[in-house]
Design an enzyme around this catalytic site. Sequence first.
Site, PDB file in Angstrom:
ATOM      1  N   GLY A  11       0.824  -1.216   0.000  1.00 52.77           N
ATOM      2  CA  GLY A  11       0.000   0.000   0.000  1.00 52.77           C
ATOM      3  C   GLY A  11       0.853   1.258   0.000  1.00 52.77           C
ATOM      4  N   ARG A  21      13.795   9.712  -3.035  1.00 54.33           N
ATOM      5  CA  ARG A  21      14.714  10.845  -3.285  1.00 54.33           C
ATOM      6  C   ARG A  21      16.019  10.678  -2.489  1.00 54.33           C
ATOM      7  NH1 ARG A  21      15.180  15.429  -0.042  1.00 54.33           N
ATOM      8  NH2 ARG A  21      15.898  17.348  -1.053  1.00 54.33           N
ATOM      9  N   ARG A  72       0.606  -4.941  -4.979  1.00 51.84           N
ATOM     10  CA  ARG A  72       0.742  -6.141  -4.148  1.00 51.84           C
ATOM     11  C   ARG A  72       0.793  -7.286  -5.150  1.00 51.84           C
ATOM     12  NH1 ARG A  72      -3.168  -3.510  -0.427  1.00 51.84           N
ATOM     13  NH2 ARG A  72      -1.872  -2.692   1.245  1.00 51.84           N
ATOM     14  N   ASP A 128       0.038   1.983   9.014  1.00 46.90           N
ATOM     15  CA  ASP A 128      -0.432   1.238  10.184  1.00 46.90           C
ATOM     16  C   ASP A 128       0.594   1.216  11.329  1.00 46.90           C
ATOM     17  OD1 ASP A 128      -2.519   0.629   8.484  1.00 46.90           O
ATOM     18  OD2 ASP A 128      -1.750  -1.358   7.970  1.00 46.90           O
ATOM     19  N   ARG A 163     -25.065  14.232  19.052  1.00 51.75           N
ATOM     20  CA  ARG A 163     -25.155  12.845  18.594  1.00 51.75           C
ATOM     21  C   ARG A 163     -24.068  11.972  19.198  1.00 51.75           C
ATOM     22  NH1 ARG A 163     -25.971  14.094  12.189  1.00 51.75           N
ATOM     23  NH2 ARG A 163     -28.226  13.972  12.211  1.00 51.75           N
ATOM     24  N   MET A 170      -8.294   3.348   9.671  1.00 52.73           N
ATOM     25  CA  MET A 170      -7.591   2.171   9.123  1.00 52.73           C
ATOM     26  C   MET A 170      -6.630   1.577  10.151  1.00 52.73           C
ATOM     27  SD  MET A 170      -6.635   2.838   5.185  1.00 52.73           S
ATOM     28  CE  MET A 170      -7.758   2.365   3.886  1.00 52.73           C
ATOM     29  N   ARG A 172      -5.537  -2.045   9.557  1.00 49.65           N
ATOM     30  CA  ARG A 172      -5.604  -3.494   9.357  1.00 49.65           C
ATOM     31  C   ARG A 172      -5.900  -4.159  10.699  1.00 49.65           C
ATOM     32  NH1 ARG A 172      -3.810  -5.993   4.637  1.00 49.65           N
ATOM     33  NH2 ARG A 172      -2.593  -4.204   4.041  1.00 49.65           N
ATOM     34  N   LYS A 215     -23.984  15.367  26.162  1.00 53.17           N
ATOM     35  CA  LYS A 215     -24.919  15.357  25.027  1.00 53.17           C
ATOM     36  C   LYS A 215     -24.346  14.727  23.755  1.00 53.17           C
ATOM     37  CE  LYS A 215     -28.191  17.710  27.094  1.00 53.17           C
ATOM     38  NZ  LYS A 215     -29.167  16.865  27.789  1.00 53.17           N
ATOM     39  N   TYR A 253      -9.489   5.760   2.581  1.00 52.88           N
ATOM     40  CA  TYR A 253      -8.208   5.989   1.914  1.00 52.88           C
ATOM     41  C   TYR A 253      -7.668   7.408   2.021  1.00 52.88           C
ATOM     42  CZ  TYR A 253      -8.668   1.307   0.310  1.00 52.88           C
ATOM     43  OH  TYR A 253      -8.760  -0.056   0.294  1.00 52.88           O
TER      44      TYR A 253
END
Length: 324
Positions: A11, A21, A72, A128, A163, A170, A172, A215, A253
């Site tokens: 990834g 570089r 991959r 990750d 709410r 992400m 994994r 709240k 992503y």
Amino acid sequence: MKRIAVLTSGGDAPGLNACIRAIVRAGYNFGLEVWGIKRGYKGLIEEEFTLMSPRDVSGILDKGGTILLTSREPRFEKYSFRKRAYQNLKKYDIDGLFIIGGNGSFQGAYLLAKEFNFPVIAIPKTIDNDTYGTDYTIGFDTAINTAVWAISKIRDTTYSHERIFIVEVMGRKSGFIALHAGLASGADITLIPEYPYPLYIIKESIKKALDRGKKSILIVVAEGVIHARELALILREELGFNEDDIRYSVLGYIQRGGSPTAFDRIMASRFGVFAVEEFLKRKYKVMISYEKGELKTKPLEITFGKIKKPNLRDIDFNNLLSLW
Ligand code: F6P
């Protein structure tokens, strides 16, 4: 003149270009010729080699993604394809291969090095941060900063509409992104695979907070625990709330892309230059590691089959500061 080659595999992660570089420019400074291999192991198998000059990597330090492209490549799990890759490396007279990758890519790198006695240096990257044997992997800092940026916008809605909001990040099977983004965002509840909370505790915590007059509640959940949609459905059901009360959002992503933070640029530059220096000291079949503030090389195989855990003290800190 010795020749080295570099590829990116797995990834994409912010900071890959900064590392390319660094390898290219350090390489030329040390008298090496540097080749790029496109599309990771796929290009290694299909002979997508391209000569790179120090000027070719101008203006990429701050760019996300990878100019070398990535993939991959399941074929690399087969000996016959690794052999073809080795033959291509020989054909181009390459003396050392630099692989900027994650856990999966390192397995292939190790086999290539072992089976053909080929000099390989692996540099850890993944948003990750779950590679065992190094405290840091390229891309992690940018991913957390992106997650925190996005969560702060979601918090505005959470607060204004009073709410419960679940944000999935992400990672994994690992909780580094969630734990760090949760702490940096002041999340009320942070759920990571390394510290499982039973559902009844989550419910109790929410109920108690609501009873105290709170709240709005922000929950950050790692994708490795449960998907946000599923958790929202469970909590609506269990707490007797409707769709308006509990919403969710999956960051996805956006965490993988974008211009790397200053920290990722610095780390990627350090990793790249150090990797070339170590190659010149004939350190082969190794990974570059950053531990307790120091760059090191480690045998590549130490990273396999081991799980790197985040510092669970951060869970305590989060708990002490949240749900007020
Ligand atoms: O390893 C990086 C990562 O973004 C994980 O956090 C996520 O689970 C996975 O890659 C997604 O991979 P893919 O590119 O195959 O969708």
